[in-house]
Motif scaffolding. Sequence first.
Motif, PDB file in Angstrom:
ATOM      1  N   SER A 126       0.771  -1.134   0.095  1.00  0.00           N
ATOM      2  CA  SER A 126      -0.213   0.128   0.084  1.00  0.00           C
ATOM      3  C   SER A 126       0.859   1.393  -0.009  1.00  0.00           C
ATOM      4  N   LEU A 127       0.840   2.011  -1.183  1.00  0.00           N
ATOM      5  CA  LEU A 127       1.669   3.368  -1.158  1.00  0.00           C
ATOM      6  C   LEU A 127       0.481   4.454  -0.682  1.00  0.00           C
ATOM      7  N   GLY A 137       3.424  12.933  -9.155  1.00  0.00           N
ATOM      8  CA  GLY A 137       2.673  11.597  -8.939  1.00  0.00           C
ATOM      9  C   GLY A 137       3.036  10.819  -7.991  1.00  0.00           C
ATOM     10  N   ILE A 138       2.313   9.986  -7.584  1.00  0.00           N
ATOM     11  CA  ILE A 138       2.295   8.984  -6.263  1.00  0.00           C
ATOM     12  C   ILE A 138       3.467   7.979  -6.991  1.00  0.00           C
ATOM     13  N   VAL A 139       3.432   7.720  -8.320  1.00  0.00           N
ATOM     14  CA  VAL A 139       4.529   7.014  -8.926  1.00  0.00           C
ATOM     15  C   VAL A 139       4.888   7.591 -10.214  1.00  0.00           C
ATOM     16  N   VAL A 140       6.127   7.787 -10.411  1.00  0.00           N
ATOM     17  CA  VAL A 140       6.548   8.554 -11.631  1.00  0.00           C
ATOM     18  C   VAL A 140       7.736   7.473 -12.323  1.00  0.00           C
ATOM     19  N   VAL A 141       7.279   7.227 -13.528  1.00  0.00           N
ATOM     20  CA  VAL A 141       8.193   6.320 -14.453  1.00  0.00           C
ATOM     21  C   VAL A 141       8.749   7.371 -15.421  1.00  0.00           C
ATOM     22  N   GLU A 142      10.079   7.591 -15.059  1.00  0.00           N
ATOM     23  CA  GLU A 142      10.844   8.457 -15.721  1.00  0.00           C
ATOM     24  C   GLU A 142      11.427   7.774 -16.967  1.00  0.00           C
ATOM     25  N   SER A 143      11.992   6.532 -16.929  1.00  0.00           N
ATOM     26  CA  SER A 143      12.224   5.787 -18.172  1.00  0.00           C
ATOM     27  C   SER A 143      12.426   4.309 -17.606  1.00  0.00           C
ATOM     28  N   LEU A 165      -2.832   2.295  -4.191  1.00  0.00           N
ATOM     29  CA  LEU A 165      -2.217   3.470  -4.366  1.00  0.00           C
ATOM     30  C   LEU A 165      -3.362   4.616  -3.915  1.00  0.00           C
ATOM     31  N   LYS A 166      -2.953   5.193  -2.804  1.00  0.00           N
ATOM     32  CA  LYS A 166      -3.961   6.137  -2.240  1.00  0.00           C
ATOM     33  C   LYS A 166      -3.241   7.359  -2.290  1.00  0.00           C
ATOM     34  N   CYS A 167      -3.824   8.207  -3.344  1.00  0.00           N
ATOM     35  CA  CYS A 167      -3.224   9.229  -3.849  1.00  0.00           C
ATOM     36  C   CYS A 167      -3.605  10.514  -3.096  1.00  0.00           C
ATOM     37  N   GLU A 168      -2.785  11.600  -2.906  1.00  0.00           N
ATOM     38  CA  GLU A 168      -2.922  12.960  -2.632  1.00  0.00           C
ATOM     39  C   GLU A 168      -2.497  13.974  -3.416  1.00  0.00           C
ATOM     40  N   GLY A 169      -1.603  13.809  -4.077  1.00  0.00           N
ATOM     41  CA  GLY A 169      -1.280  14.644  -5.381  1.00  0.00           C
ATOM     42  C   GLY A 169      -1.881  14.377  -6.761  1.00  0.00           C
ATOM     43  N   THR A 170      -0.871  14.096  -7.549  1.00  0.00           N
ATOM     44  CA  THR A 170      -1.193  13.414  -8.849  1.00  0.00           C
ATOM     45  C   THR A 170      -1.189  11.897  -8.769  1.00  0.00           C
ATOM     46  N   GLY A 171      -1.609  11.185  -9.732  1.00  0.00           N
ATOM     47  CA  GLY A 171      -1.511   9.684  -9.604  1.00  0.00           C
ATOM     48  C   GLY A 171      -0.100   9.424 -10.158  1.00  0.00           C
ATOM     49  N   VAL A 172      -0.659   8.037 -11.202  1.00  0.00           N
ATOM     50  CA  VAL A 172       0.681   7.640 -11.766  1.00  0.00           C
ATOM     51  C   VAL A 172       1.003   8.215 -12.856  1.00  0.00           C
ATOM     52  N   CYS A 173       2.217   8.698 -12.988  1.00  0.00           N
ATOM     53  CA  CYS A 173       2.645   9.343 -14.390  1.00  0.00           C
ATOM     54  C   CYS A 173       3.576   8.644 -15.125  1.00  0.00           C
ATOM     55  N   VAL A 174       3.491   8.316 -16.596  1.00  0.00           N
ATOM     56  CA  VAL A 174       4.222   7.732 -17.329  1.00  0.00           C
ATOM     57  C   VAL A 174       4.805   8.632 -18.417  1.00  0.00           C
ATOM     58  N   SER A 221      -4.702  -4.045  -8.997  1.00  0.00           N
ATOM     59  CA  SER A 221      -3.900  -2.754  -8.022  1.00  0.00           C
ATOM     60  C   SER A 221      -5.468  -1.893  -8.138  1.00  0.00           C
ATOM     61  N   GLU A 222      -5.310  -1.107  -7.049  1.00  0.00           N
ATOM     62  CA  GLU A 222      -6.412   0.035  -7.013  1.00  0.00           C
ATOM     63  C   GLU A 222      -5.868   1.317  -6.665  1.00  0.00           C
ATOM     64  N   ILE A 223      -6.171   2.399  -7.421  1.00  0.00           N
ATOM     65  CA  ILE A 223      -5.602   3.725  -7.488  1.00  0.00           C
ATOM     66  C   ILE A 223      -7.154   4.665  -7.078  1.00  0.00           C
ATOM     67  N   THR A 224      -6.728   5.522  -6.037  1.00  0.00           N
ATOM     68  CA  THR A 224      -7.706   6.397  -5.628  1.00  0.00           C
ATOM     69  C   THR A 224      -7.449   7.704  -5.045  1.00  0.00           C
ATOM     70  N   GLY A 225      -8.150   8.586  -5.163  1.00  0.00           N
ATOM     71  CA  GLY A 225      -8.031   9.943  -4.468  1.00  0.00           C
ATOM     72  C   GLY A 225      -6.964  10.642  -5.329  1.00  0.00           C
ATOM     73  N   ALA A 226      -6.610  10.671  -6.420  1.00  0.00           N
ATOM     74  CA  ALA A 226      -5.604  11.518  -7.125  1.00  0.00           C
ATOM     75  C   ALA A 226      -6.340  12.890  -7.339  1.00  0.00           C
ATOM     76  N   GLN A 227      -5.384  13.943  -7.264  1.00  0.00           N
ATOM     77  CA  GLN A 227      -5.837  15.340  -7.598  1.00  0.00           C
ATOM     78  C   GLN A 227      -5.789  15.608  -9.087  1.00  0.00           C
ATOM     79  N   GLY A 228      -6.194  14.841  -9.985  1.00  0.00           N
ATOM     80  CA  GLY A 228      -5.815  14.870 -11.362  1.00  0.00           C
ATOM     81  C   GLY A 228      -6.222  13.239 -11.940  1.00  0.00           C
ATOM     82  N   ALA A 229      -5.808  12.649 -13.095  1.00  0.00           N
ATOM     83  CA  ALA A 229      -6.109  11.613 -13.456  1.00  0.00           C
ATOM     84  C   ALA A 229      -5.406  10.556 -12.764  1.00  0.00           C
ATOM     85  N   GLY A 230      -5.839   9.349 -12.397  1.00  0.00           N
ATOM     86  CA  GLY A 230      -5.441   8.336 -11.756  1.00  0.00           C
ATOM     87  C   GLY A 230      -4.061   7.804 -12.311  1.00  0.00           C
TER      88      GLY A 230
END
Length: 636
Positions: free
Chosen positions: A461-462, A470-476, A486-495, A506-515
Amino acid sequence: MASESCASAPEDSVRTVSPCGRGDRPVAAAPGASPVRSVVASPRPLKGKGGREAAKRRLQLPGAPAEGPADAAEEPLVPVPEEGEAQPLPPVCASPMRGLWRDEKVALYCDQVLQGCKAEDADEAMSKYLSEKLKLKDKWLGVWKTNPELFFVKYEEASIPFVGILVEVTCKPRQSSSSCFKVTISVAEPFSSNIANIPRDLVEEILEEVEHSVPLLEVYPVEGQDSEIRDIALALEVVRFFYDFLWRDWDDEESCENYTALIEERINLWCDIQDGTIPGPIAQRFKKTLEKYKHKRVELIEYQSNIKEDPSAAEAVECWKKYYEIVMLCGLLKMWEDLRLRVHGPFFPRILRRRKGKRDFGKTITHIVAKVMTTDMVKDLSADTLLQQHDDLDLALDSCYSGDTVVIFPGEYQAVNLSLLTDDITIKGVGKREEIMITSEPSHDSFVVSKADNVKLMHLSLIQQGTVDGIVVVESGHMTLENCILKCEGTGVCVLTGAALTITDSEITGAQGAGVELYPGSIAILERNEIHHCNNLRTTDSSKSTLGGVNMKVLPAPKLKMTNNHIYNNNGYGVSILQPTEQFFIVAEEALNKGAASGDKKEDNLLSKVMQNLNLEMNNNKIEANLKGDIRIVTS
């Protein structure tokens, strides 16, 4: 000038720095601040007649810090008689600025006020605009809002954001090219203030000290006057808004070929923040960076002013240090403004750490993260497994090389090193995923950031707290999320562009933007996930906020495969596709809407063409109960 003493610094590096860009620009109090009807402060002692008596009253509320020795604090407070209390302030003219549409703001500033002027002429343009409006009426009533420090020795800033006094304003003819007009004011009847028991004698004394002359931008016209006064009120808001939100301290220090185009970009940035296009936490980071920049400029000015003679070597070095800190912040702010901070922020790498690669002896290690390790924890591991036990997740991650595995047992953890993933490792929890909680460090911008070729997070649980990326950011590289919450408070997962992501079960919730946010040229596979209650933005216009479950940015198009996902109860669309122009796709948005009106079959055919263009494969997904709809093409 104090900066001249820094002989070792170049002229353009230090001399141009001034607090808030211009020393003659007042900082206006927020017009929407709530009135305060009693004093949580010690008023300044008066110099003239009755001053000592007013000082003796020592107006304070219980809990406010007392002035003077302890025995003085025990003296009884002398209350102000009720008949001596100031009346409540009348309402000021409502600001129409925030209600103007984006295009209306651009037309107002670029076409009417600035009229194509250069940055160095902006002050003159604002001054000319304001002086024309002031000709409408030379006398009117307004509320003078000023810094409480002018009136009180001690006060609680949260309780008294400003001192407001009802005054009669007399506008003088234009004195200079500066936009900082001075106006003559006097206390109006009935005596009114946002502070009920402020002594009138104190107010009169302060006005005498400033010779009844105050900056015009500190005065707010009150309601109930002629229509000309409303025009003056609007003009004042136009000028305040310009210096509060659109002007930058470096504008007249640098050449800009098209200044009005730059102002239009800043208006767009402000509107994007207000309507929620840029998520709240990202906008907050931008504001904090801007405030830090202003603070550092003032700090340098103050440091320079304290150098009375030729600077020592240490003082010169400190000047350079402060100057370059300002330059770095300035560069960051410019980058943010140019890129318009779309959802995630500037495209610059968060990870500067180099990969370690594999160990010299070629072995991999399994790192056990638990307060105490027992034999039961490792019973399922093979006999030749190399083990290290850690009670701190951060230490375990710092010890990893490519190929290692981190096994986490139930508990609550924090790890700054999650934002520095460069090696190919697996991080997995043992037990229920709800019991293995990894929370972000609120003081950091990033939570989980990866540029590894292949990194996996499993059964965790993140929980994002305070971080704005983003709660998770994949740069490369490629990241896999399996059976995670994934319990977001900022933006969600960014690729980001060129990166790849696989999310399953998985479960993604609460993002202030797209999940899930897919940047151009990224790749994502989403299978058997729940994405819900995202785009929880506090927007001024919710109709403009389209982000929801999954958002794709096109040009070049990302590749997305979605199978058996449940996307529901998001405040935007279930899936939004952001295209740069209406002509980018063979099938335009209007055609899609037209197809919807003529039947489900035709709509499905049109949507399938769009999905083909986008490398978008969707099978057996359940997309429902999203506030704006299921799937939408949005033109930027």
